[in-house]
Design a protein around this motif. Structure first.
Motif, PDB file in Angstrom:
ATOM      1  N   GLY A   1       0.809  -1.208   0.000  1.00 27.56           N
ATOM      2  CA  GLY A   1       0.000   0.000   0.000  1.00 27.56           C
ATOM      3  C   GLY A   1       0.844   1.261   0.000  1.00 27.56           C
ATOM      4  N   ASP A   2       0.204   2.396   0.212  1.00 30.21           N
ATOM      5  CA  ASP A   2       0.810   3.720   0.065  1.00 30.21           C
ATOM      6  C   ASP A   2       2.034   3.895   0.966  1.00 30.21           C
ATOM      7  N   VAL A   3       3.179   4.150   0.357  1.00 30.72           N
ATOM      8  CA  VAL A   3       4.426   4.367   1.097  1.00 30.72           C
ATOM      9  C   VAL A   3       4.553   5.828   1.510  1.00 30.72           C
ATOM     10  N   GLN A   4       4.261   6.739   0.617  1.00 28.42           N
ATOM     11  CA  GLN A   4       4.237   8.183   0.851  1.00 28.42           C
ATOM     12  C   GLN A   4       5.509   8.718   1.502  1.00 28.42           C
ATOM     13  N   GLY A   5       6.639   8.273   0.959  1.00 24.11           N
ATOM     14  CA  GLY A   5       7.900   8.836   1.411  1.00 24.11           C
ATOM     15  C   GLY A   5       8.479   8.227   2.664  1.00 24.11           C
ATOM     16  N   CYS A   6       7.904   7.168   3.182  1.00 25.51           N
ATOM     17  CA  CYS A   6       8.408   6.528   4.406  1.00 25.51           C
ATOM     18  C   CYS A   6       9.418   5.444   4.028  1.00 25.51           C
ATOM     19  N   ASP A   7      10.633   5.861   3.692  1.00 20.60           N
ATOM     20  CA  ASP A   7      11.618   4.921   3.162  1.00 20.60           C
ATOM     21  C   ASP A   7      12.102   3.938   4.209  1.00 20.60           C
ATOM     22  N   VAL A   8      12.262   4.376   5.446  1.00 20.90           N
ATOM     23  CA  VAL A   8      12.715   3.459   6.491  1.00 20.90           C
ATOM     24  C   VAL A   8      11.711   2.322   6.665  1.00 20.90           C
ATOM     25  N   ALA A   9      10.421   2.646   6.692  1.00 21.60           N
ATOM     26  CA  ALA A   9       9.396   1.614   6.824  1.00 21.60           C
ATOM     27  C   ALA A   9       9.412   0.677   5.625  1.00 21.60           C
ATOM     28  N   LEU A  10       9.598   1.223   4.425  1.00 21.19           N
ATOM     29  CA  LEU A  10       9.646   0.368   3.239  1.00 21.19           C
ATOM     30  C   LEU A  10      10.833  -0.582   3.306  1.00 21.19           C
ATOM     31  N   GLY A  11      11.987  -0.074   3.707  1.00 23.52           N
ATOM     32  CA  GLY A  11      13.154  -0.938   3.846  1.00 23.52           C
ATOM     33  C   GLY A  11      12.938  -2.029   4.870  1.00 23.52           C
ATOM     34  N   ARG A  12      12.333  -1.689   6.010  1.00 23.67           N
ATOM     35  CA  ARG A  12      12.060  -2.696   7.042  1.00 23.67           C
ATOM     36  C   ARG A  12      11.050  -3.722   6.553  1.00 23.67           C
ATOM     37  N   LEU A  13      10.051  -3.270   5.782  1.00 21.87           N
ATOM     38  CA  LEU A  13       9.056  -4.208   5.269  1.00 21.87           C
ATOM     39  C   LEU A  13       9.693  -5.179   4.273  1.00 21.87           C
ATOM     40  N   LEU A  14      10.519  -4.677   3.365  1.00 20.40           N
ATOM     41  CA  LEU A  14      11.185  -5.559   2.413  1.00 20.40           C
ATOM     42  C   LEU A  14      12.099  -6.549   3.126  1.00 20.40           C
TER      43      LEU A  14
ATOM     44  N   ASP B   1       1.102   6.270  -4.861  1.00 21.37           N
ATOM     45  CA  ASP B   1       1.536   7.203  -3.818  1.00 21.37           C
ATOM     46  C   ASP B   1       2.830   6.725  -3.175  1.00 21.37           C
ATOM     47  N   LEU B   2       3.835   6.580  -3.996  1.00 22.35           N
ATOM     48  CA  LEU B   2       5.165   6.292  -3.478  1.00 22.35           C
ATOM     49  C   LEU B   2       5.676   7.436  -2.618  1.00 22.35           C
ATOM     50  N   ILE B   3       5.253   8.641  -2.951  1.00 23.35           N
ATOM     51  CA  ILE B   3       5.939   9.807  -2.384  1.00 23.35           C
ATOM     52  C   ILE B   3       4.944  10.789  -1.758  1.00 23.35           C
ATOM     53  N   ASN B   4       5.535  11.716  -1.003  1.00 26.70           N
ATOM     54  CA  ASN B   4       4.904  12.915  -0.438  1.00 26.70           C
ATOM     55  C   ASN B   4       4.332  12.678   0.952  1.00 26.70           C
TER      56      ASN B   4
ATOM     57  N   LEU C   1      12.561  11.083  -1.820  1.00 24.70           N
ATOM     58  CA  LEU C   1      13.646  10.867  -2.774  1.00 24.70           C
ATOM     59  C   LEU C   1      14.225   9.465  -2.616  1.00 24.70           C
ATOM     60  N   ALA C   2      14.444   9.041  -1.394  1.00 30.00           N
ATOM     61  CA  ALA C   2      15.009   7.706  -1.163  1.00 30.00           C
ATOM     62  C   ALA C   2      14.054   6.616  -1.627  1.00 30.00           C
ATOM     63  N   VAL C   3      12.751   6.833  -1.457  1.00 29.11           N
ATOM     64  CA  VAL C   3      11.778   5.833  -1.910  1.00 29.11           C
ATOM     65  C   VAL C   3      11.864   5.668  -3.425  1.00 29.11           C
ATOM     66  N   LEU C   4      11.866   6.783  -4.165  1.00 27.98           N
ATOM     67  CA  LEU C   4      11.960   6.685  -5.622  1.00 27.98           C
ATOM     68  C   LEU C   4      13.241   5.971  -6.040  1.00 27.98           C
TER      69      LEU C   4
ATOM     70  N   ALA D   1      10.420  18.546  -2.332  1.00 22.24           N
ATOM     71  CA  ALA D   1      11.495  19.440  -2.744  1.00 22.24           C
ATOM     72  C   ALA D   1      12.826  18.711  -2.973  1.00 22.24           C
ATOM     73  N   PRO D   2      13.203  17.728  -2.117  1.00 21.53           N
ATOM     74  CA  PRO D   2      14.474  17.033  -2.380  1.00 21.53           C
ATOM     75  C   PRO D   2      14.506  16.317  -3.724  1.00 21.53           C
ATOM     76  N   ILE D   3      13.357  15.838  -4.197  1.00 17.43           N
ATOM     77  CA  ILE D   3      13.318  15.212  -5.524  1.00 17.43           C
ATOM     78  C   ILE D   3      13.580  16.260  -6.596  1.00 17.43           C
ATOM     79  N   LEU D   4      12.921  17.397  -6.472  1.00 18.17           N
ATOM     80  CA  LEU D   4      13.053  18.447  -7.479  1.00 18.17           C
ATOM     81  C   LEU D   4      14.448  19.056  -7.495  1.00 18.17           C
ATOM     82  N   ASP D   5      15.154  18.975  -6.373  1.00 12.34           N
ATOM     83  CA  ASP D   5      16.510  19.528  -6.281  1.00 12.34           C
ATOM     84  C   ASP D   5      17.599  18.485  -6.517  1.00 12.34           C
ATOM     85  N   ALA D   6      17.222  17.233  -6.712  1.00 15.98           N
ATOM     86  CA  ALA D   6      18.202  16.145  -6.791  1.00 15.98           C
ATOM     87  C   ALA D   6      18.968  16.166  -8.117  1.00 15.98           C
TER      88      ALA D   6
END
Length: 280
Positions: free
Chosen positions: A7-20, A37-40, A46-49, A87-92
């Motif tokens: 389901g929706d990750v929405q920028g929670c990269d630590v949770a996604l890493g722990r889930l994987l 809704d990978l992001i926001n 940025l890390a999720v993408l 913003a970090p994605i747009l500035d990356a």
């Protein structure tokens, strides 16, 4: 080999890493579908993408309303919201390849598992649409998102009208109904008129409306429709549905569903999100 829906990750990269890690996910062995809704709103979009893109063909992702919002901001047709964390994605330095990868994600996915249809969308499906209709309309939208006129489409994408589907719709009006159905739908009338203001639970439908999946005669009722988007609905597993947005970014859990040899064989796996954004 396992198929996992997330389901929706929405920028929670630590949770996604722990889930994987909890899934013991292997890109060489397993398959992953992220339901939009990978992001926001979460702290590390940025890390999720970057993480999901690096998984290559083992991971497929749908576009959700927040993902499309990022494309709108990147093309200058939307202003960032107060709670946006894009913003970090747009500035990356890898902004352009990330945005190009994102706009090539799907609007709907379909598989046959154990003799039944699994239809995967971010938000919902209009009651008059079949599985085949949904996939055809998703492909219409994907062609525009991946084509040279993306900026023009994004300028015309926003709005609540038309609120219902008609086969006679054309141009931006037709595409707007498709994108609103697949990325924003929660409630609609028995005749398929969509309502976009209410974001409450399924039990609190506005007068004259109901959850899209409870409309009598819904033409995808024989399939299993898996979706995210609706955090106040939360986890729901029934013979014809899988609701997977369990509000990770709001202090809930990030949920994966392992699909077995048949669509009746389901296992929920979840991790608590420790990066939650406070509502407000």
């Amino acid at each position: 080999m396992a198929l996992y829906l997330i389901g929706d990750v929405q920028g929670c990269d630590v949770a996604l890493g722990r889930l994987l890690d909890t899934l013991d996910f292997s890109p060489s062995r397993d398959r992953l579908v992220l339901l939009g809704d990978l992001i926001n709103r979460g702290p590390d979009s940025l890390a999720v993408l970057r993480r999901v893109r690096a998984l290559g063909d083992s991971a497929r992702s749908l576009l959700g309303n927040h993902d499309l919002h990022l494309l709108g901001v990147a093309h200058g047709v939307r202003k960032p919201g107060r709670r946006d964390t894009i913003a970090p994605i747009l500035d990356a330095p890898d902004r352009e390849p990330l945005l190009d990868w994102l706009r090539h994600r799907g609007m709907a996915l379909h598989e046959r598992i154990g003799g039944r249809d699994l239809l995967m969308v971010h938000a919902g499906v209009l009651p008059a649409w079949t599985v085949e209709d949904t996939m055809a309309r998703a492909r219409e939208l994907e062609a525009v998102l991946r084509g040279p006129n993306l900026g023009n489409f994004l300028q015309e994408m926003y709005g609540n009208e038309p609120a219902a589907w008609s086969d006679d719709l054309a141009g931006s009006a037709r595409l707007r109904v498709i994108v609103n159905t697949l990325t924003r739908l929660r409630f609609c009338s028995a005749h398929g008129v969509m309502e976009f203001e209410a974001k409450d639970s399924a039990a609190e439908a506005p007068a004259g409306y109901m959850p899209w999946f409870d409309v009598p005669g819904r033409r995808t009722a024989e399939a299993v429709v898996a979706f995210g988007h609706w955090s106040t609905l939360g986890w729901l597993s029934r013979p014809d549905l899988l609701s997977t947005d369990t509000g990770c970014v709001w202090g809930g859990c990030l949920t994966a569903v392992r699909i077995g040899a048949t669509l009746e064989e389901r296992e929920r796996i979840k991790v608590r999100c420790t990066q939650a954004q406070a509502p407000g």
